[in-house]
Design an enzyme around this catalytic site. Sequence first.
Site, PDB file in Angstrom:
ATOM      1  CB  ALA A 273      -0.603   1.492  -3.645  1.00  0.00           C
TER       2      ALA A 273
ATOM      3  N   GLY B 299       2.340  -1.630  -0.170  1.00  0.00           N
ATOM      4  CA  GLY B 299       3.435  -0.761  -0.608  1.00  0.00           C
ATOM      5  C   GLY B 299       4.208  -0.200   0.568  1.00  0.00           C
TER       6      GLY B 299
ATOM      7  CD  GLU C 194       5.404  -3.941  -2.519  1.00  0.00           C
ATOM      8  OE1 GLU C 194       4.447  -3.127  -2.590  1.00  0.00           O
ATOM      9  OE2 GLU C 194       5.684  -4.717  -3.437  1.00  0.00           O
TER      10      GLU C 194
ATOM     11  CD  GLU D 233       0.388  -5.672  -1.433  1.00  0.00           C
ATOM     12  OE1 GLU D 233       0.284  -6.533  -0.532  1.00  0.00           O
ATOM     13  OE2 GLU D 233       1.350  -4.889  -1.505  1.00  0.00           O
TER      14      GLU D 233
HETATM   15  N1  T1G Z   1      -5.594   3.810   0.046  1.00  0.00           N
HETATM   16  C1  T1G Z   1      -6.529   4.771   0.160  1.00  0.00           C
HETATM   17  N2  T1G Z   1      -7.346   4.917   1.230  1.00  0.00           N
HETATM   18  C2  T1G Z   1      -7.194   4.031   2.229  1.00  0.00           C
HETATM   19  C3  T1G Z   1      -6.238   2.996   2.194  1.00  0.00           C
HETATM   20  C4  T1G Z   1      -5.415   2.905   1.038  1.00  0.00           C
HETATM   21  N3  T1G Z   1      -4.473   1.985   0.933  1.00  0.00           N
HETATM   22  N4  T1G Z   1      -6.351   2.288   3.352  1.00  0.00           N
HETATM   23  C5  T1G Z   1      -7.323   2.867   4.071  1.00  0.00           C
HETATM   24  N5  T1G Z   1      -7.834   3.906   3.404  1.00  0.00           N
HETATM   25  C6  T1G Z   1      -8.887   4.794   3.874  1.00  0.00           C
HETATM   26  C7  T1G Z   1     -10.189   4.056   4.076  1.00  0.00           C
HETATM   27  O1  T1G Z   1     -10.900   4.006   2.855  1.00  0.00           O
HETATM   28  C8  T1G Z   1     -10.874   4.941   5.104  1.00  0.00           C
HETATM   29  O2  T1G Z   1     -11.361   6.070   4.409  1.00  0.00           O
HETATM   30  C9  T1G Z   1      -9.719   5.419   5.971  1.00  0.00           C
HETATM   31  O3  T1G Z   1      -8.537   5.255   5.159  1.00  0.00           O
HETATM   32  C10 T1G Z   1      -9.564   4.630   7.245  1.00  0.00           C
HETATM   33  O4  T1G Z   1      -9.497   3.250   6.844  1.00  0.00           O
HETATM   34  C11 T1G Z   1       1.934  -1.608  -4.998  1.00  0.00           C
HETATM   35  C12 T1G Z   1      -0.652  -2.228  -4.992  1.00  0.00           C
HETATM   36  C13 T1G Z   1      -4.749   0.589   7.204  1.00  0.00           C
HETATM   37  C14 T1G Z   1      -5.560  -1.389   8.523  1.00  0.00           C
HETATM   38  O5  T1G Z   1      -4.728  -2.990   1.383  1.00  0.00           O
HETATM   39  O6  T1G Z   1      -6.271  -2.408   5.739  1.00  0.00           O
HETATM   40  O7  T1G Z   1      -0.069  -1.327  -1.671  1.00  0.00           O
HETATM   41  O8  T1G Z   1     -13.807   5.746   4.907  1.00  0.00           O
HETATM   42  O9  T1G Z   1     -11.577   2.566   8.054  1.00  0.00           O
HETATM   43  O10 T1G Z   1     -10.029   0.286  10.375  1.00  0.00           O
HETATM   44  O11 T1G Z   1       2.105  -3.441  -3.624  1.00  0.00           O
HETATM   45  O12 T1G Z   1      -7.471   0.818   6.234  1.00  0.00           O
HETATM   46  O13 T1G Z   1     -12.392   7.244   6.342  1.00  0.00           O
HETATM   47  O14 T1G Z   1     -12.929   7.911   3.959  1.00  0.00           O
HETATM   48  O15 T1G Z   1      -9.941   0.847   7.139  1.00  0.00           O
HETATM   49  O16 T1G Z   1      -8.152   1.844  11.197  1.00  0.00           O
HETATM   50  C15 T1G Z   1      -2.383  -2.306   0.167  1.00  0.00           C
HETATM   51  C16 T1G Z   1      -5.861  -1.232   3.227  1.00  0.00           C
HETATM   52  C17 T1G Z   1      -2.816  -1.390  -0.934  1.00  0.00           C
HETATM   53  C18 T1G Z   1      -4.392  -1.601   3.266  1.00  0.00           C
HETATM   54  C19 T1G Z   1      -6.596   0.866   8.829  1.00  0.00           C
HETATM   55  N6  T1G Z   1      -2.829  -1.796   1.450  1.00  0.00           N
HETATM   56  N7  T1G Z   1      -6.243  -0.526   4.434  1.00  0.00           N
HETATM   57  O17 T1G Z   1      -7.799   0.290   9.247  1.00  0.00           O
HETATM   58  O18 T1G Z   1      -9.314   2.331   9.111  1.00  0.00           O
HETATM   59  S1  T1G Z   1      -2.363  -2.012  -2.517  1.00  0.00           S
HETATM   60  C20 T1G Z   1      -4.011  -2.187   1.940  1.00  0.00           C
HETATM   61  C21 T1G Z   1      -6.460  -1.204   5.602  1.00  0.00           C
HETATM   62  C22 T1G Z   1      -0.672  -1.874  -2.536  1.00  0.00           C
HETATM   63  C23 T1G Z   1       1.458  -2.216  -3.716  1.00  0.00           C
HETATM   64  C24 T1G Z   1      -0.001  -2.528  -3.693  1.00  0.00           C
HETATM   65  C25 T1G Z   1      -6.984  -0.397   6.734  1.00  0.00           C
HETATM   66  C26 T1G Z   1      -5.941  -0.080   7.815  1.00  0.00           C
HETATM   67  P1  T1G Z   1     -12.714   6.796   4.933  1.00  0.00           P
HETATM   68  P2  T1G Z   1     -10.190   2.154   7.761  1.00  0.00           P
HETATM   69  P3  T1G Z   1      -8.867   1.167  10.084  1.00  0.00           P
END
Ligand code: T1G
Length: 684
Positions: free
Chosen positions: A63, A102, A105, A125
């Site tokens: 998400a 997500g 999912e 999450e």
């Molecule tokens: N949403 C928005 N921005 C995101 C993002 C996300 N999910 N993930 C990363 N970014 C942005 C981050 O802030 C950075 O921005 C850029 O992307 C590069 O990220 C309903 C509720 C995918 C492994 O928790 O683990 O789904 O600083 O530096 O080291 O069930 O990002 O460049 O402006 O981390 O290559 C669940 C979180 C969400 C994944 C890549 N998903 N992200 O790592 O790059 S909740 C997560 C990561 C959800 C549903 C629920 C990592 C990455 P900027 P980065 P990276």
Amino acid sequence: MTDPISSENHGDVRIIWSDNPPVNALGAAVRQGLVREIEAAEDDDSVKAVVIACKGRTFFAGADITEFGKPPVMPWLPTVVDRIEACEKPVVAAIHGTALGGGCEVALGCHYRVALPSAKLGFPEVNLGLLPGAGGTQRGPRVAGVELALKMATTGKPITAGEAHDAGLVDRIVEGDLVQHAVAYAEEVKDVRPLPRSSEHSDKIENVDPSVFEDYKKANAKLFRGDVAPLANLECIKAAVEQPYEQGVMTERTKFMELMSGPQAKARQYFFFAERKAAKIEGVDDSVEPREIKRVGVIGAGTMGGGISMNFLTAGIPVTIVEMNQEALDRGTGVMLKNYQSTARKGRMTEEQVEGAMGLLKPSLNFDDLGECDLIIEAVYENMDVKKDIFTKLDGIAKNGAILASNTSYLDINEIASVTKRPEDVVGLHFFSPANIMKLLEVVRGDKTADDVLVTAMALAKKIRKVAVIAGVCYGFIGNRMLIPRQLQAEKLLMEGATPQQIDKVHVEFGMPMGPFQMADLAGVDIGWHRDPERIESIRDALCAIDRWGQKKGAGFYDYDENRRPSPSEKVQSIIDDFAAKQGIEKREISDQEIVERTLYTMVNEGAKILDEGKAQRASDIDVVWVYGYGWPVYRGGPMYWADSEGLDTIVEGLKRQEERLGDDWSFSQLLLDKAEAGEKFTR
Ligand code: T1G
């Protein structure tokens, strides 16, 4: 804003593309586009099957976290996933990069999943204080099995495509052109009926022994202590086993909303962005290029030098490690090999990877060998004269443009740089012990440190999988400087009537992995001791004088049995009582609240001073240091975020309550007072 979702036909297969950099987060436009394109594909008789694929570096990474806390925009992600699954034509997910949260999912809503070998899938999450809220806790166990789904959802750790394939979460692993293979797979299944729906009942949730959940909870009690999200995830996975799908989904939704509205999710989401912000260097243009680091030199093969070297070797960067004598060199490289072998035994490295890493190591007794290195890190005895001597020598040996770094924990980088003709190439790289394990790296910026040296240090940190924070030059930089008031007050409290176990208990119950005295015994009570057993000016001196140096000696602030299990020490208590009596300090009952105010509030005050003096770029950087360097509970966000949550006026009141006990050398941070007065916060 351009529509991130498009589609194209490959024969009778419709490919739905997401192009939403940087990580194809499932923001509103993506969700709307997915529903639109699925419905269009369903209505188009020429389309027999669908592939969902993502452009850029990864399949949907979850998400869009930036939408959290804002008014929801339809369609919900659960609706999108349900709509994909309800499609009458087979939908194949083409997975590369990281299908997370997500994203995983959405993949589960598809009828089939095809992935590259390098792809990863996960439910992170929980790291955001949440749980998979789009059916993941219900579909996950049905497809991957309860045990794997439980582990993925409660730890947040991703699994490889191979593991996913073995569990049935991925149907086929393909090499080469992912989408081409996914289209081919779609062709194979376009006439298959009925379509496999992950929400349907599966034998993987049949006959699950209910004790699985209790046992898992017990086995992870320490890890999950104080943290609400892991247990909520467990309850939802349990619901998948015990409740019909629709009811399980309601359980998931209810618990998701509870978590989302709770303080821990807010703290963790704050921290997610805080960690990423720490990588940005204020005032340095993005165009500044890092220097190329082809070989790293490490001076000192002791615990720190060996651990530091391992970080680079594991990342495939050759290391020249220099010691004074063969015996020290052999001991150091022997410890490195032993550490790698124990990692291999745990299955986290293959034997070949161990050989590869050690093959990049060049042990040397010849200081001149450092002349071939692009970065040289000294990790020797914490003494300014020793370090100045080394940097003087390095100045004459290191090649032009080489970066000269000190691993000092406290000392003045400007003073070290002043003995070289190249202060612009000097930087502090403060690793935390054990250096091959701890993720935090304080990058200490000297007055003359060049911008590209900082950019190089931050880029290298990411390469060796460290979380780097820029610190200014001051005694102890950020983390250790804030440790000073905490330790000082903790030892004063001992003199006034608290016990080591009472103080440690307050910290452990707060969520720290250990308290100040458990930490002293682990790290070594003798760190920083003047080594003169006759000179006894503190409780620590008294303990060191009688060889109570901590766990390594079987005794410190606590007594330890052969398994290093601690127990309160009468000997230590008598030393404390003698000390207090000599200083005429009356023992008194000390409340846990006073311990919090004198050891945690004073840390916040020091953090405010660090910020005020410009020794940290931002308050959130201080939080990143304490979470990654000392185990501050991430569900509390970090000391500065926590202070904001408590209310800075509460912090000031508490410190005022304790002021006369804090000692003459203690003073308020003016920034803290000003912010409290103005009703402002540090971190939001
Ligand atoms: N949403 C928005 N921005 C995101 C993002 C996300 N999910 N993930 C990363 N970014 C942005 C981050 O802030 C950075 O921005 C850029 O992307 C590069 O990220 C309903 C509720 C995918 C492994 O928790 O683990 O789904 O600083 O530096 O080291 O069930 O990002 O460049 O402006 O981390 O290559 C669940 C979180 C969400 C994944 C890549 N998903 N992200 O790592 O790059 S909740 C997560 C990561 C959800 C549903 C629920 C990592 C990455 P900027 P980065 P990276």
